[in-house]
Design a protein around this motif. Structure first.
Motif, PDB file in Angstrom:
ATOM      1  N   HIS A  50       0.841  -1.200   0.000  1.00 18.16           N
ATOM      2  CA  HIS A  50       0.000   0.000   0.000  1.00 18.16           C
ATOM      3  C   HIS A  50       0.883   1.260   0.000  1.00 18.16           C
ATOM      4  O   HIS A  50       0.660   2.190  -0.772  1.00 18.16           O
ATOM      5  CB  HIS A  50      -0.909  -0.014   1.235  1.00 18.16           C
ATOM      6  N   ALA A  51       1.887   1.264   0.895  1.00 20.62           N
ATOM      7  CA  ALA A  51       2.784   2.417   1.016  1.00 20.62           C
ATOM      8  C   ALA A  51       3.544   2.659  -0.289  1.00 20.62           C
ATOM      9  O   ALA A  51       3.732   3.807  -0.710  1.00 20.62           O
ATOM     10  CB  ALA A  51       3.762   2.203   2.167  1.00 20.62           C
ATOM     11  N   LYS A  52       3.953   1.564  -0.908  1.00 26.72           N
ATOM     12  CA  LYS A  52       4.716   1.673  -2.158  1.00 26.72           C
ATOM     13  C   LYS A  52       3.826   2.240  -3.273  1.00 26.72           C
ATOM     14  O   LYS A  52       4.224   3.160  -3.992  1.00 26.72           O
ATOM     15  CB  LYS A  52       5.244   0.288  -2.544  1.00 26.72           C
ATOM     16  N   ALA A  53       2.611   1.714  -3.361  1.00 28.38           N
ATOM     17  CA  ALA A  53       1.676   2.165  -4.405  1.00 28.38           C
ATOM     18  C   ALA A  53       1.272   3.623  -4.214  1.00 28.38           C
ATOM     19  O   ALA A  53       1.145   4.377  -5.182  1.00 28.38           O
ATOM     20  CB  ALA A  53       0.437   1.272  -4.395  1.00 28.38           C
ATOM     21  N   LYS A  54       1.091   4.026  -2.965  1.00 29.29           N
ATOM     22  CA  LYS A  54       0.633   5.395  -2.663  1.00 29.29           C
ATOM     23  C   LYS A  54       1.800   6.364  -2.413  1.00 29.29           C
ATOM     24  O   LYS A  54       1.597   7.514  -2.039  1.00 29.29           O
ATOM     25  CB  LYS A  54      -0.263   5.399  -1.412  1.00 29.29           C
ATOM     26  N   GLU A  55       3.022   5.852  -2.588  1.00 30.33           N
ATOM     27  CA  GLU A  55       4.243   6.650  -2.378  1.00 30.33           C
ATOM     28  C   GLU A  55       4.311   7.267  -0.980  1.00 30.33           C
ATOM     29  O   GLU A  55       4.678   8.432  -0.808  1.00 30.33           O
ATOM     30  CB  GLU A  55       4.378   7.731  -3.459  1.00 30.33           C
ATOM     31  N   LYS A  56       3.947   6.464   0.008  1.00 34.87           N
ATOM     32  CA  LYS A  56       4.045   6.912   1.408  1.00 34.87           C
ATOM     33  C   LYS A  56       5.504   6.787   1.859  1.00 34.87           C
ATOM     34  O   LYS A  56       6.264   5.977   1.329  1.00 34.87           O
ATOM     35  CB  LYS A  56       3.149   6.044   2.308  1.00 34.87           C
ATOM     36  N   ASP A  57       5.861   7.570   2.876  1.00 36.40           N
ATOM     37  CA  ASP A  57       7.271   7.631   3.293  1.00 36.40           C
ATOM     38  C   ASP A  57       7.715   6.521   4.243  1.00 36.40           C
ATOM     39  O   ASP A  57       8.827   6.017   4.149  1.00 36.40           O
ATOM     40  CB  ASP A  57       7.540   8.982   3.995  1.00 36.40           C
ATOM     41  N   VAL A  58       6.834   6.184   5.186  1.00 31.40           N
ATOM     42  CA  VAL A  58       7.248   5.278   6.276  1.00 31.40           C
ATOM     43  C   VAL A  58       6.181   4.213   6.555  1.00 31.40           C
ATOM     44  O   VAL A  58       4.987   4.516   6.563  1.00 31.40           O
ATOM     45  CB  VAL A  58       7.484   6.084   7.597  1.00 31.40           C
ATOM     46  N   VAL A  59       6.634   2.984   6.775  1.00 30.03           N
ATOM     47  CA  VAL A  59       5.747   1.905   7.242  1.00 30.03           C
ATOM     48  C   VAL A  59       6.290   1.413   8.579  1.00 30.03           C
ATOM     49  O   VAL A  59       7.477   1.108   8.704  1.00 30.03           O
ATOM     50  CB  VAL A  59       5.713   0.708   6.259  1.00 30.03           C
ATOM     51  N   ILE A  60       5.409   1.343   9.579  1.00 28.79           N
ATOM     52  CA  ILE A  60       5.819   0.835  10.889  1.00 28.79           C
ATOM     53  C   ILE A  60       4.966  -0.389  11.203  1.00 28.79           C
ATOM     54  O   ILE A  60       3.729  -0.313  11.226  1.00 28.79           O
ATOM     55  CB  ILE A  60       5.670   1.904  11.993  1.00 28.79           C
ATOM     56  N   ILE A  61       5.635  -1.518  11.423  1.00 29.80           N
ATOM     57  CA  ILE A  61       4.939  -2.800  11.611  1.00 29.80           C
ATOM     58  C   ILE A  61       4.947  -3.203  13.081  1.00 29.80           C
ATOM     59  O   ILE A  61       6.005  -3.416  13.684  1.00 29.80           O
ATOM     60  CB  ILE A  61       5.619  -3.910  10.762  1.00 29.80           C
ATOM     61  N   ASP A  62       3.751  -3.330  13.654  1.00 25.51           N
ATOM     62  CA  ASP A  62       3.608  -3.848  15.020  1.00 25.51           C
ATOM     63  C   ASP A  62       3.594  -5.371  14.934  1.00 25.51           C
ATOM     64  O   ASP A  62       2.950  -5.936  14.044  1.00 25.51           O
ATOM     65  CB  ASP A  62       2.290  -3.341  15.627  1.00 25.51           C
ATOM     66  N   THR A  63       4.310  -6.042  15.824  1.00 26.10           N
ATOM     67  CA  THR A  63       4.366  -7.509  15.769  1.00 26.10           C
ATOM     68  C   THR A  63       3.979  -8.113  17.117  1.00 26.10           C
ATOM     69  O   THR A  63       3.928  -7.416  18.125  1.00 26.10           O
ATOM     70  CB  THR A  63       5.796  -7.995  15.410  1.00 26.10           C
ATOM     71  N   ALA A  64       3.719  -9.419  17.110  1.00 26.94           N
ATOM     72  CA  ALA A  64       3.322 -10.112  18.347  1.00 26.94           C
ATOM     73  C   ALA A  64       4.500 -10.205  19.313  1.00 26.94           C
ATOM     74  O   ALA A  64       5.657 -10.124  18.904  1.00 26.94           O
ATOM     75  CB  ALA A  64       2.803 -11.506  18.018  1.00 26.94           C
TER      76      ALA A  64
END
Length: 294
Positions: free
Chosen positions: A170-184
């Protein structure tokens, strides 16, 4: 209240129980055996840890200047420095994976990290990849509304790697700057968790080169040496690039910051000193030591 004042206030318990009187004890003094013994006791009580304490004492003895307090500040800043800045890639998006035991403030840290980047003018996507707990998904979605940020989520029990994959895509397609992934963060199923984290790593790496670019481990400062034990377990599982140290305002164990850096060899990149978004900042070793020994 400025951040330095807030940091000072958050380290008050550590300062009062351990470092109070240290200025008087060390300022303008040369190092001698008696001074070293008194300092050793105070550092160990602050959860600095035996190994780190010994290194500090050895460096002080070696330097042996006319002002032990200034030398101590210099030694502590030295230990805490190096690698505190985030390593941001040239191409977008910058992908950060956040790991840690449940209850450390992990999901809240993900949101606060998102708000931090938004304040820098960056566009942010949060990935609710802690699908093991419905509460974690809901919590992140609530934060998303609060900070006006896109949250990519699936249902409880979904494949965490699929959530991370969708968020990065999604971030790549929408040219967003940052992705932060919450994990278990369930350590009792260590083998499953390790496989899960590695799978997320592999999957996002297929979408964005070298992603995740940072893997940040959240440690709750109030747990002291226990937090260090947890950190060692996570370090065995994934390649941690930095630490987020939370809840510094609720503990007399602020010295754990030194033990983390020394024993793990992993830099502290962010600290949390309270509940609000403004209480989450990049870690500044000089500021931290000044606040601790003020």
């Amino acid at each position: 209240m400025g951040f330095f004042e807030k940091l000072k206030a958050s380290l008050e318990k550590t300062r009062k129980s351990i470092f109070e009187g240290l200025g008087k004890l060390l300022k303008g003094k040369k190092i001698d055996q008696e001074l070293l013994e008194q300092l050793e006791e105070k550092l160990i009580m602050a959860d600095v840890g035996y190994e780190t304490t010994q290194e500090i004492l050895q460096k002080l003895e070696k330097e042996n200047t006319e002002d032990a307090l200034e030398t101590l500040k210099k030694v502590l800043v030295e230990i805490l420095s190096n690698g505190n800045q985030l390593v941001v890639p040239n191409a977008k998006p910058f992908v950060i994976m956040v790991v840690g035991v449940n209850g450390t403030g992990k999901t809240t840290s993900v949101a606060k990290l998102g708000a931090y980047f938004q304040n820098l003018g960056k566009t942010v996507v949060l990935a609710a990849a802690d699908t093991f707990r419905a509460a974690a998904i809901e919590q992140l979605q609530e934060w998303g509304k609060r900070i006006n940020c896109t949250v990519i989520a699936h249902s409880e029990g979904a494949d965490p790697a699929a959530v991370a994959f969708d968020a990065v895509n999604h971030a790549k397609a929408k040219e967003k700057d940052v992705v932060i992934i919450d994990t278990a963060g369930r350590l009792h199923t260590k083998k499953n968790l390790m496989e899960e984290l590695r799978k997320i790593h592999r999957v996002v790496g297929k979408v964005v080169e070298n992603a995740p670019h940072e893997v940040l481990l959240v440690i709750d400062a109030t747990t002291g040496q226990n937090g260090l034990v947890q950190a060692k377990v996570f370090k065995e599982m994934v390649n941690i690039t930095g630490i987020i140290l939370t809840k510094l305002d609720g503990t007399a164990k602020g010295g754990i910051a030194l033990a983390i850096k020394k024993e793990l060899g992993v830099p502290i990149k962010f600290i949390g000193v309270g509940e609000s978004l403004e209480d989450f900042k990049p870690f500044d070793p000089t500021l931290f030591v000044e606040a601790l020994l003020e």
